[in-house]
Scaffold this motif. Structure first.
Motif, PDB file in Angstrom:
ATOM      1  N   PHE A 168     -26.494 -11.772  11.484  1.00 15.37           N
ATOM      2  CA  PHE A 168     -26.001 -10.945  10.658  1.00 15.37           C
ATOM      3  C   PHE A 168     -25.351 -11.350   9.392  1.00 15.37           C
ATOM      4  O   PHE A 168     -25.333 -10.912   8.177  1.00 15.37           O
ATOM      5  CB  PHE A 168     -24.857 -10.050  11.217  1.00 15.37           C
ATOM      6  CG  PHE A 168     -24.250  -8.807  10.818  1.00 15.37           C
ATOM      7  CD1 PHE A 168     -25.083  -7.591  10.870  1.00 15.37           C
ATOM      8  CD2 PHE A 168     -23.219  -8.817  10.261  1.00 15.37           C
ATOM      9  CE1 PHE A 168     -24.381  -6.366  10.054  1.00 15.37           C
ATOM     10  CE2 PHE A 168     -22.648  -7.622   9.508  1.00 15.37           C
ATOM     11  CZ  PHE A 168     -23.382  -6.642   9.467  1.00 15.37           C
ATOM     12  N   ALA A 169     -24.609 -12.716   9.580  1.00 16.37           N
ATOM     13  CA  ALA A 169     -23.860 -13.423   8.477  1.00 16.37           C
ATOM     14  C   ALA A 169     -24.910 -13.897   7.482  1.00 16.37           C
ATOM     15  O   ALA A 169     -24.631 -13.701   6.163  1.00 16.37           O
ATOM     16  CB  ALA A 169     -23.466 -14.464   9.205  1.00 16.37           C
ATOM     17  N   ALA A 170     -26.103 -14.326   7.878  1.00 18.04           N
ATOM     18  CA  ALA A 170     -27.300 -14.712   6.986  1.00 18.04           C
ATOM     19  C   ALA A 170     -27.756 -13.404   6.046  1.00 18.04           C
ATOM     20  O   ALA A 170     -27.853 -13.583   4.904  1.00 18.04           O
ATOM     21  CB  ALA A 170     -28.424 -15.346   7.610  1.00 18.04           C
ATOM     22  N   LEU A 171     -28.104 -12.436   6.886  1.00 17.36           N
ATOM     23  CA  LEU A 171     -28.426 -11.057   6.119  1.00 17.36           C
ATOM     24  C   LEU A 171     -27.267 -10.783   5.070  1.00 17.36           C
ATOM     25  O   LEU A 171     -27.836 -10.205   4.029  1.00 17.36           O
ATOM     26  CB  LEU A 171     -28.857  -9.975   6.930  1.00 17.36           C
ATOM     27  CG  LEU A 171     -30.129 -10.398   7.757  1.00 17.36           C
ATOM     28  CD1 LEU A 171     -30.392  -9.461   8.818  1.00 17.36           C
ATOM     29  CD2 LEU A 171     -31.415 -10.475   6.656  1.00 17.36           C
ATOM     30  N   LEU A 207     -26.902 -12.029  -2.649  1.00 17.16           N
ATOM     31  CA  LEU A 207     -27.594 -12.475  -3.674  1.00 17.16           C
ATOM     32  C   LEU A 207     -28.770 -11.706  -4.256  1.00 17.16           C
ATOM     33  O   LEU A 207     -28.918 -11.494  -5.571  1.00 17.16           O
ATOM     34  CB  LEU A 207     -28.187 -13.893  -3.139  1.00 17.16           C
ATOM     35  CG  LEU A 207     -27.700 -15.021  -2.854  1.00 17.16           C
ATOM     36  CD1 LEU A 207     -28.484 -16.045  -2.113  1.00 17.16           C
ATOM     37  CD2 LEU A 207     -26.959 -15.715  -4.014  1.00 17.16           C
ATOM     38  N   VAL A 208     -29.286 -10.718  -3.468  1.00 14.30           N
ATOM     39  CA  VAL A 208     -30.121  -9.787  -3.958  1.00 14.30           C
ATOM     40  C   VAL A 208     -29.625  -8.746  -4.735  1.00 14.30           C
ATOM     41  O   VAL A 208     -29.951  -8.160  -5.864  1.00 14.30           O
ATOM     42  CB  VAL A 208     -31.027  -9.295  -2.696  1.00 14.30           C
ATOM     43  CG1 VAL A 208     -32.052  -8.153  -3.404  1.00 14.30           C
ATOM     44  CG2 VAL A 208     -31.946 -10.415  -2.166  1.00 14.30           C
ATOM     45  N   SER A 209     -28.234  -8.309  -4.603  1.00 14.39           N
ATOM     46  CA  SER A 209     -27.400  -7.557  -4.958  1.00 14.39           C
ATOM     47  C   SER A 209     -26.890  -7.834  -6.481  1.00 14.39           C
ATOM     48  O   SER A 209     -26.226  -7.138  -7.001  1.00 14.39           O
ATOM     49  CB  SER A 209     -26.342  -7.207  -4.235  1.00 14.39           C
ATOM     50  OG  SER A 209     -25.299  -8.021  -4.258  1.00 14.39           O
ATOM     51  N   LEU A 210     -27.467  -8.895  -6.908  1.00 11.49           N
ATOM     52  CA  LEU A 210     -26.877  -9.446  -8.184  1.00 11.49           C
ATOM     53  C   LEU A 210     -27.603  -8.630  -9.524  1.00 11.49           C
ATOM     54  O   LEU A 210     -27.240  -8.574 -10.478  1.00 11.49           O
ATOM     55  CB  LEU A 210     -27.548 -10.831  -8.449  1.00 11.49           C
ATOM     56  CG  LEU A 210     -26.715 -11.966  -7.847  1.00 11.49           C
ATOM     57  CD1 LEU A 210     -27.283 -13.496  -7.920  1.00 11.49           C
ATOM     58  CD2 LEU A 210     -25.321 -12.159  -8.744  1.00 11.49           C
ATOM     59  N   GLY A 261     -32.052  -1.391   2.153  1.00 13.42           N
ATOM     60  CA  GLY A 261     -32.340  -2.362   2.751  1.00 13.42           C
ATOM     61  C   GLY A 261     -31.077  -2.560   3.447  1.00 13.42           C
ATOM     62  O   GLY A 261     -30.662  -2.802   4.899  1.00 13.42           O
ATOM     63  N   ALA A 262     -29.924  -2.745   2.659  1.00 11.80           N
ATOM     64  CA  ALA A 262     -28.624  -3.027   3.222  1.00 11.80           C
ATOM     65  C   ALA A 262     -28.104  -1.997   4.166  1.00 11.80           C
ATOM     66  O   ALA A 262     -27.539  -2.301   5.304  1.00 11.80           O
ATOM     67  CB  ALA A 262     -27.713  -3.139   1.995  1.00 11.80           C
ATOM     68  N   TRP A 263     -28.259  -0.798   4.095  1.00 12.83           N
ATOM     69  CA  TRP A 263     -27.863   0.269   4.946  1.00 12.83           C
ATOM     70  C   TRP A 263     -28.817   0.204   6.204  1.00 12.83           C
ATOM     71  O   TRP A 263     -27.831   0.353   7.329  1.00 12.83           O
ATOM     72  CB  TRP A 263     -28.230   1.619   4.294  1.00 12.83           C
ATOM     73  CG  TRP A 263     -27.345   2.144   3.041  1.00 12.83           C
ATOM     74  CD1 TRP A 263     -26.033   1.711   2.721  1.00 12.83           C
ATOM     75  CD2 TRP A 263     -27.676   2.612   1.942  1.00 12.83           C
ATOM     76  NE1 TRP A 263     -25.736   2.001   1.428  1.00 12.83           N
ATOM     77  CE2 TRP A 263     -26.620   2.888   1.009  1.00 12.83           C
ATOM     78  CE3 TRP A 263     -28.883   3.486   1.512  1.00 12.83           C
ATOM     79  CZ2 TRP A 263     -26.751   3.297  -0.303  1.00 12.83           C
ATOM     80  CZ3 TRP A 263     -28.630   4.119   0.418  1.00 12.83           C
ATOM     81  CH2 TRP A 263     -28.005   4.142  -0.536  1.00 12.83           C
ATOM     82  N   GLY A 322     -20.026  -9.429   1.234  1.00 14.87           N
ATOM     83  CA  GLY A 322     -20.924  -9.738   0.522  1.00 14.87           C
ATOM     84  C   GLY A 322     -20.980  -9.481  -0.811  1.00 14.87           C
ATOM     85  O   GLY A 322     -21.126  -9.947  -1.925  1.00 14.87           O
ATOM     86  N   ASN A 323     -20.678  -7.910  -0.978  1.00 12.16           N
ATOM     87  CA  ASN A 323     -20.752  -7.391  -2.128  1.00 12.16           C
ATOM     88  C   ASN A 323     -19.238  -7.665  -3.105  1.00 12.16           C
ATOM     89  O   ASN A 323     -19.391  -7.670  -4.120  1.00 12.16           O
ATOM     90  CB  ASN A 323     -20.533  -5.819  -2.129  1.00 12.16           C
ATOM     91  CG  ASN A 323     -21.712  -5.385  -1.708  1.00 12.16           C
ATOM     92  OD1 ASN A 323     -23.000  -5.831  -1.767  1.00 12.16           O
ATOM     93  ND2 ASN A 323     -21.923  -3.983  -0.905  1.00 12.16           N
ATOM     94  N   ALA A 324     -18.420  -7.903  -2.310  1.00 12.25           N
ATOM     95  CA  ALA A 324     -16.971  -8.249  -2.697  1.00 12.25           C
ATOM     96  C   ALA A 324     -17.283  -9.632  -3.359  1.00 12.25           C
ATOM     97  O   ALA A 324     -16.631 -10.127  -4.547  1.00 12.25           O
ATOM     98  CB  ALA A 324     -15.843  -8.199  -1.971  1.00 12.25           C
TER      99      ALA A 324
END
Length: 431
Positions: free
Chosen positions: A218-221, A227-230, A333-335, A357-359
């Motif tokens: 979960f931490a890796a994802l 990163l993908v949400s850049l 994907g995130a959801w 991750g978003n923060a």
């Protein structure tokens, strides 16, 4: 008798949550467009004070996100979200009285904590109100409505800003406060037997509640999704900086066109982008597709600085369209990942952890994109594309069943609670 999922319709609780999302976004869009003007003109704060205050508020909201998730698991997501909405309304009501830096810092920090907590709380409620196959689709509808509400609120704010007066600023602030009260009322109408109201249930030990920090998959994802949400920073920082650095090829107006195009595409296609994205494996593949789409967009942006103006503008808008589709698949994907891998009895703390991750992206994203775009130019866009492409590909691998990835988990997720008896469902940091 067919269920809501079998008929393809959302239950009443989800519709109420969707209404709350739209009302919240409408008020937020109205306020966000005038927030800086309100702080500097009405409250008389300096630019430096506003910047420091927002930075402190962002750091505090980041630090308290997981503790808020733990609180929501104990008190219930519905109650906690209602409290967050009402706290936001109360803080906005007293905002016009925060005339000094210290009062401003207190208000903006508490507001940021409530704002940051609202998103995972809302997702948790959707997870309860909607049956499994429809959860990601419901979140897609929520995001479309959120973008629509933000856009409409911004349009109204642009019209009222023509009258540059204190009364206008106060009206906007109080209108946003009212929107939060209405959203709280809509959330209060939800009645479920599994909506996270865990009164009477023995709380889990702290070690188990904090097991998310030991869940390596979960931490890796969470990190790879960050990163993908850049794509967020590409639109809000990368494209504007690139346009300003190439005035002969790209007129400044294209910055606004890019935002409008992104908003329209997300409103129209976000729900479609959620199709066939239900499991963590589906979510990993969606992140992989998102990384590929954003990499293509970055490659297209790299060429615009050397093209004549008409072609540069056209290519930039095409790149923004790729960015928008990357955004939609990343969100889907995130959801899917966060829903499937979050244990039912710790759902909110898992969703809060995933939101870290978003923060974090909001902190490192501008630095990464600014360094690559401003310092490296076209090469920087290619490097950024390679980064998100690699992160997406890795996420697709980690999203597969544990045995195939070699990444073990610290906990065994339990399935999310099914829909029970139901009587009655943001975009940047607010200043």
């Amino acid at each position: 008798m067919k269920s809501h999922a079998e008929r393809g319709r959302l239950p009443g609780a989800a519709l109420a949550l969707l209404a709350a999302v739209f009302v919240d976004a409408l008020g937020s869009g109205l306020y966000m467009s005038v927030s800086v003007v309100f702080l500097t003109r009405y409250l008389g704060l300096g630019d430096g004070q506003v910047g420091v205050g927002l930075s402190v508020a962002g750091a505090l909201s980041f630090a308290l996100l997981v503790p808020t998730g733990i609180l929501a698991d104990r008190a219930g997501a519905r109650r906690t979200l209602m409290a967050a909405h009402l706290v936001r309304a109360a803080l906005l009501t007293v905002y016009p009285l925060a005339s000094g830096f210290v009062p401003f810092l207190c208000v903006v920090s508490l507001l940021a904590v409530a704002d940051r907590a609202a998103s995972p709380l809302l997702q948790g409620l959707f997870g309860t109100a909607v049956e499994g196959p429809q959860r990601v689709r419901a979140m897609g509808r929520a995001r479309s409505l959120q973008n629509l509400g933000l856009a409409l609120g911004g349009l109204v704010a642009g019209a009222v800003l023509v009258a540059d007066s204190d009364a206008v600023y106060l009206g906007v602030v109080y209108a946003n406060a009212v929107s939060f009260v209405v959203a709280a009322v809509l959330v209060a109408r939800l009645r479920t037997g599994a909506d996270g109201e865990r009164s009477g249930v023995r709380p889990l030990p702290w070690r188990e509640r904090l097991g998310v920090f030991r869940d390596r998959r979960f931490a890796a994802l969470t990190a790879l999704n960050s990163l993908v949400s850049l794509h967020v920073t590409v639109l809000t920082a990368g494209v504007p900086l690139w346009v300003l650095a190439h005035p002969s090829a790209l007129p400044r107006a294209v910055i606004a066109w890019a935002v409008v195009l992104n908003t329209v595409v997300v409103v129209l296609f976000q729900v479609r982008a959620t199709r066939a994205t239900e499991t963590a494996a589906d979510g990993g593949r969606a992140l992989g597709l998102s990384g590929m789409l954003l990499a293509v967009g970055c490659g297209a942006l790299a060429t615009t600085g050397a093209l004549p103006m008409p072609y540069a503008v056209a290519v930039l808008l095409v790149a923004v369209a790729f960015q928008a589709f990357a955004e939609m698949h990343q969100q889907a994907g995130a959801w899917a990942i966060s829903y499937e891998l979050a244990p039912e009895d710790r759902r909110q703390v898992y969703l809060a952890f995933f939101s870290l991750g978003n923060a974090a992206r909001n902190t490192y994203g501008p630095l990464v994109v600014t360094f690559l775009v401003v310092r490296q130019g076209a090469l920087g866009w290619l490097l950024l594309g390679a980064l998100v492409l690699g992160a997406g590909a890795w996420a697709a691998r980690v999203g597969r069943p544990t045995a195939a990835t070699g990444i073990t988990t610290g906990t065994t997720p339990a399935p999310a609670a099914p829909l029970t008896d139901v009587q009655g469902e943001t975009h940047g940091q607010r200043a």
